[in-house]
Design a protein around this motif. Structure first.
Motif, PDB file in Angstrom:
ATOM      1  N   UNK A  92      64.577  78.402  53.183  1.00 43.55           N
ATOM      2  CA  UNK A  92      65.335  79.157  54.169  1.00 43.55           C
ATOM      3  C   UNK A  92      65.606  80.566  53.681  1.00 43.55           C
ATOM      4  N   UNK A  93      65.365  81.543  54.548  1.00 43.97           N
ATOM      5  CA  UNK A  93      65.518  82.948  54.183  1.00 43.97           C
ATOM      6  C   UNK A  93      66.549  83.616  55.082  1.00 43.97           C
ATOM      7  N   UNK A  94      67.561  84.187  54.463  1.00 48.48           N
ATOM      8  CA  UNK A  94      68.610  84.926  55.177  1.00 48.48           C
ATOM      9  C   UNK A  94      68.536  86.384  54.727  1.00 48.48           C
ATOM     10  N   UNK A  95      68.023  87.244  55.603  1.00 45.31           N
ATOM     11  CA  UNK A  95      67.853  88.658  55.277  1.00 45.31           C
ATOM     12  C   UNK A  95      69.089  89.410  55.758  1.00 45.31           C
ATOM     13  N   UNK A 147      61.220  79.740  56.458  1.00 47.72           N
ATOM     14  CA  UNK A 147      61.852  79.705  57.776  1.00 47.72           C
ATOM     15  C   UNK A 147      62.972  80.734  57.734  1.00 47.72           C
ATOM     16  N   UNK A 148      62.976  81.658  58.674  1.00 49.95           N
ATOM     17  CA  UNK A 148      63.870  82.813  58.619  1.00 49.95           C
ATOM     18  C   UNK A 148      64.902  82.778  59.737  1.00 49.95           C
ATOM     19  N   UNK A 149      66.109  83.148  59.419  1.00 47.08           N
ATOM     20  CA  UNK A 149      67.173  83.208  60.416  1.00 47.08           C
ATOM     21  C   UNK A 149      67.191  84.538  61.152  1.00 47.08           C
ATOM     22  N   UNK A 150      67.509  84.483  62.440  1.00 46.64           N
ATOM     23  CA  UNK A 150      67.680  85.677  63.264  1.00 46.64           C
ATOM     24  C   UNK A 150      69.156  85.794  63.628  1.00 46.64           C
ATOM     25  N   UNK A 151      69.828  86.887  63.246  1.00 45.53           N
ATOM     26  CA  UNK A 151      71.272  87.016  63.475  1.00 45.53           C
ATOM     27  C   UNK A 151      71.618  87.113  64.949  1.00 45.53           C
ATOM     28  N   UNK A 199      54.449  89.315  50.698  1.00 43.51           N
ATOM     29  CA  UNK A 199      53.389  88.408  50.298  1.00 43.51           C
ATOM     30  C   UNK A 199      53.555  86.985  50.792  1.00 43.51           C
ATOM     31  N   UNK A 200      54.348  86.812  51.850  1.00 46.71           N
ATOM     32  CA  UNK A 200      54.629  85.464  52.338  1.00 46.71           C
ATOM     33  C   UNK A 200      54.395  85.390  53.844  1.00 46.71           C
ATOM     34  N   UNK A 201      54.451  84.176  54.369  1.00 47.60           N
ATOM     35  CA  UNK A 201      54.256  83.939  55.795  1.00 47.60           C
ATOM     36  C   UNK A 201      55.493  83.256  56.362  1.00 47.60           C
ATOM     37  N   UNK A 202      55.843  83.587  57.575  1.00 46.16           N
ATOM     38  CA  UNK A 202      57.002  82.975  58.226  1.00 46.16           C
ATOM     39  C   UNK A 202      56.527  81.875  59.167  1.00 46.16           C
ATOM     40  N   UNK A 203      57.036  80.661  58.964  1.00 41.77           N
ATOM     41  CA  UNK A 203      56.662  79.555  59.843  1.00 41.77           C
ATOM     42  C   UNK A 203      57.213  79.768  61.248  1.00 41.77           C
ATOM     43  N   UNK A 204      58.517  79.878  61.344  1.00 38.66           N
ATOM     44  CA  UNK A 204      59.148  80.182  62.627  1.00 38.66           C
ATOM     45  C   UNK A 204      60.559  80.672  62.345  1.00 38.66           C
ATOM     46  N   UNK A 205      61.201  81.192  63.371  1.00 44.62           N
ATOM     47  CA  UNK A 205      62.564  81.705  63.264  1.00 44.62           C
ATOM     48  C   UNK A 205      63.546  80.693  63.840  1.00 44.62           C
ATOM     49  N   UNK A 206      64.756  80.716  63.321  1.00 46.32           N
ATOM     50  CA  UNK A 206      65.829  79.904  63.889  1.00 46.32           C
ATOM     51  C   UNK A 206      67.037  80.813  64.135  1.00 46.32           C
ATOM     52  N   UNK A 207      67.816  80.539  65.163  1.00 47.72           N
ATOM     53  CA  UNK A 207      69.024  81.332  65.422  1.00 47.72           C
ATOM     54  C   UNK A 207      70.064  81.084  64.334  1.00 47.72           C
ATOM     55  N   UNK A 208      70.437  82.115  63.622  1.00 51.70           N
ATOM     56  CA  UNK A 208      71.372  81.958  62.506  1.00 51.70           C
ATOM     57  C   UNK A 208      72.700  81.311  62.912  1.00 51.70           C
ATOM     58  N   UNK A 209      73.301  81.672  64.066  1.00 47.40           N
ATOM     59  CA  UNK A 209      74.581  81.034  64.425  1.00 47.40           C
ATOM     60  C   UNK A 209      74.472  79.517  64.558  1.00 47.40           C
ATOM     61  N   UNK A 210      73.367  79.038  65.140  1.00 50.38           N
ATOM     62  CA  UNK A 210      73.188  77.592  65.282  1.00 50.38           C
ATOM     63  C   UNK A 210      72.938  76.952  63.920  1.00 50.38           C
ATOM     64  N   UNK A 211      72.260  77.689  63.048  1.00 49.71           N
ATOM     65  CA  UNK A 211      72.040  77.190  61.691  1.00 49.71           C
ATOM     66  C   UNK A 211      73.373  77.049  60.952  1.00 49.71           C
ATOM     67  N   UNK A 212      74.216  78.066  61.051  1.00 50.97           N
ATOM     68  CA  UNK A 212      75.535  78.002  60.424  1.00 50.97           C
ATOM     69  C   UNK A 212      76.360  76.866  61.016  1.00 50.97           C
TER      70      UNK A 212
END
Length: 452
Positions: free
Chosen positions: A9-12, A72-76, A173-186
Motif C-alpha cells: 500500500x502506497x500513501x503519497x 496499490x495507491x490511495x487517492x485522497x 520504477x514501479x507499476x500501480x495495480x489500481x487506486x483505492x479511495x483513501x477515506x474508505x481505506x481509512x
C-alpha cells in the motif's frame, strides 16, 4: 521471500510517502520517507515525488526481503468526485446463467455512463444489481437472467492530477495495480462497523492539508478540505521563533501540545535562532500557544462545513488521525471546539503504532478484504488482462508464480507492468465468455497472489 500473498500500500502525502507491506493480510513492514515534490496535496515536481516513492519502496523491499514491482495507491478525498451511475446489459435472449463477463460488462456500462470529461474512474461502489429489472441482489452470478442492471456510486479523479501520480510511480520504477479511495481505506481500519454504518467523521490532520470526511452507510457522503496542515504549524513555529523549518518540526514533535493548558511554563527548551548569539530558552506554553492558534483556525473552518451538513450530529462522532494527531490534547481540542465526541486512531500493528501510517495501512487492509465483485469492478476499470491472466492460468491448470527480479539495473521494471502482459484484449474477452462458470471461485484467491 515468497511474494505470492504480498500487498503493498502506497500513501503519497504532501510531506512524506508511506509504504506498508502486508503478507496474507498481516503487516510485515512499514516505512516513511520525506517528500518535497508536493504542495497542499498536489504534485508540483514529479521527479522529486518519484524519488520519494523510490526511496520508500526500496527501503521497504530491503526491510521485508521482498521483490516489489507493483503497488496499490490511495487517492485522497480532495481529488474525488462522486457520481450516481447505472448500467444495463443483455445476458441471454432465452435467459442464461450470469457469469463474470456479464457482471464486468454491466459495470463497464455504468462507469461509461457517468464518467465526465477531464476525469477518470477510480472505483465503483455497486449499491444493487437487478435481475430482469425486478429482482434486487448483491451478487448476480450463477443466477438465470435475460438482462442485468446495476446501480451505484462512481468515484472519479481529475485526469491531470491522476496522470501526475501515475507518472511519479512509473518514474520511480514501479507499476500501480489500481487506486483505492483513501477515506474508505481509512474507514476500513479506523472505524468499527457501527461507526461506518450509522455515521462518523474521519478528521485526517495531514502535513499539507486537513480533511474531514463523512462516512455513512459505508460510503462517502460529504468531505470538507482545508488547505492548511501540519507543515503550516511548523512554518508558524519557524517564523515566530526565528529558527529553521527543520528545527521547528523537531521542536513541534518534541515539545508541542495542542492545548496550552497541558503545557508548563517551567519546562523550557533551547532554540537556535537565526541571527542570535547562542541559544534562547522558550517555555512549552509559548510554543503551544503558537500551535493552538493555527489548529483552532483550521478546525473552526472545518467545523462550519460539517455543521452546515449536520454531520456533527452523527452518532459516531469524530475519529482523528494523521501526523498532527500526535500533538497531545488534539482530541480534547476537537471535542470542545466542535461540541462532539472525538477520539484518536492509530494502527496497533507492530512497527507502525503511529497515526502517520493509518492511510497506508488502510489501503492494504481495504485491498485485502475486497470481494469478488470488487475485483470485477477493478477489472472493469483497469483492464481486461487481469481476468485474462486468471483464465489462462485456470485453463492450463498452472500456478501463477512470482516474477523474477530484474537481473541488472538496466533491465526495465516496466517489463512487469500489467498493461504490457502478452495477451490481446479480444482474446481476453472471448475466453471470458467461454469460461464464465469456472472463474467465480478463483478470482479472489488469484488476486491475493497477483501482487508481487
Amino acid at each position: 521471500m515468497d511474494n505470492s500473498n504480498l500487498l503493498v500500500g502506497l500513501d503519497i502525502g504532501t510531506t512524506s510517502v508511506k509504504a506498508v507491506v502486508a503478507d496474507a493480510g498481516k503487516v510485515i513492514g512499514a516505512v516513511t520517507t520525506p517528500n518535497t515534490g508536493m504542495r497542499h496535496g498536489k504534485i508540483v515536481d514529479i521527479d522529486q515525488t518519484a524519488n520519494a516513492i523510490s526511496r520508500a519502496l526500496k527501503e521497504i523491499a530491503e526491510k521485508t526481503n521482498a521483490n516489489i514491482y507493483r503497488v496499490v495507491t490511495g487517492i485522497p478525498v480532495g481529488m474525488l468526485q462522486l457520481e450516481t451511475a447505472t448500467g444495463l446489459t443483455n445476458v441471454g435472449e432465452n435467459g442464461q446463467e450470469v457469469g463474470n463477463a456479464d457482471v464486468k460488462r454491466v459495470l463497464q456500462a455504468a462507469v461509461k455512463s457517468a464518467v465526465k470529461d477531464g476525469r477518470e474512474p477510480i472505483s465503483f461502489l455497486p449499491s444493487r444489481f437487478m435481475i430482469d429489472g425486478k429482482t434486487d441482489v448483491d451478487d448476480p452470478r450463477k443466477m438465470i437472467a435475460h438482462s442485468l442492471a446495476v446501480q451505484g456510486i462512481l468515484l472519479t479523479a481529475p485526469s491531470g492530477a491522476l496522470h501526475n501520480i501515475k507518472k511519479a510511480i512509473e518514474r520511480a520504477g514501479y507499476s500501480n495495480n489500481f487506486f483505492v479511495p483513501t477515506p474508505l481505506a481509512i474507514a476500513s481500519v479506523a472505524l468499527d462497523e457501527g461507526e461506518r454504518t450509522f455515521g462518523s467523521i474521519i478528521l485526517d490532520l495531514g502535513g499539507g492539508i486537513t480533511t474531514a470526511t463523512v462516512i455513512h452507510e459505508g460510503q462517502i457522503k460529504y468531505a470538507n478540505i482545508d488547505l492548511e496542515g501540519g507543515s503550516d504549524i511548523t512554518n508558524d513555529i519557524s517564523v515566530v521563533l526565528s529558527t529553521s523549518k527543520k528545527d521547528a518540526e523537531q521542536i513541534k514533535l518534541d515539545y508541542g501540545f495542542a492545548l496550552p493548558s497541558l503545557a508548563s511554563e517551567n519546562d523550557k527548551f533551547a532554540v537556535k535562532s537565526v541571527g542570535a548569539d547562542g541559544q534562547k530558552m522558550v517555555d512549552e506554553v509559548y510554543l503551544s500557544e503558537i500551535i493552538n492558534a493555527r489548529l483552532v483556525q483550521t478546525i473552526t473552518r472545518i467545523g462550519k462545513g460539517l455543521a452546515k451538513h449536520e454531520a456533527l450530529k452523527l452518532p459516531g462522532g469524530i475519529i482523528i488521525t494523521g501526523g498532527s494527531s500526535l500533538l497531545q490534547g488534539i482530541d480534547n481540542l476537537v471535542a470542545n471546539g466542535l461540541n462532539v465526541k472525538a477520539r484518536i486512531y492509530q494502527p496497533d500493528q507492530m512497527g507502525m503504532r503511529t497515526p502517520i501510517y493509518t492511510a497506508a495501512y488502510g489501503i492494504v487492509n481495504y485491498a485485502y478484504k475486497m470481494s469478488d465483485i470488487d475485483y470485477l469492478v477493478a477489472s472493469a476499470i483497469y483492464g481486461n488482462n487481469i481476468l485474462g491472466e486468471l483464465e489462462e492460468a485456470e485453463q492450463e491448470n498452472v500456478k501463477i508464480s512470482k516474477r523474477p527480479a530484474p537481473t541488472s539495473e538496466t533491465e526495465p521494471k516496466e517489463a512487469y507492468n500489467r498493461h504490457k502482459m502478452p495477451r490481446s484484449e479480444k482474446a481476453s474477452e472471448d475466453k471470458e465468455e467461454n469460461n464464465t462458470k469456472n472463474n467465480s471461485k478463483g478470482i479472489k484467491n488469484f488476486f491475493k497472489k497477483f501482487f508481487d
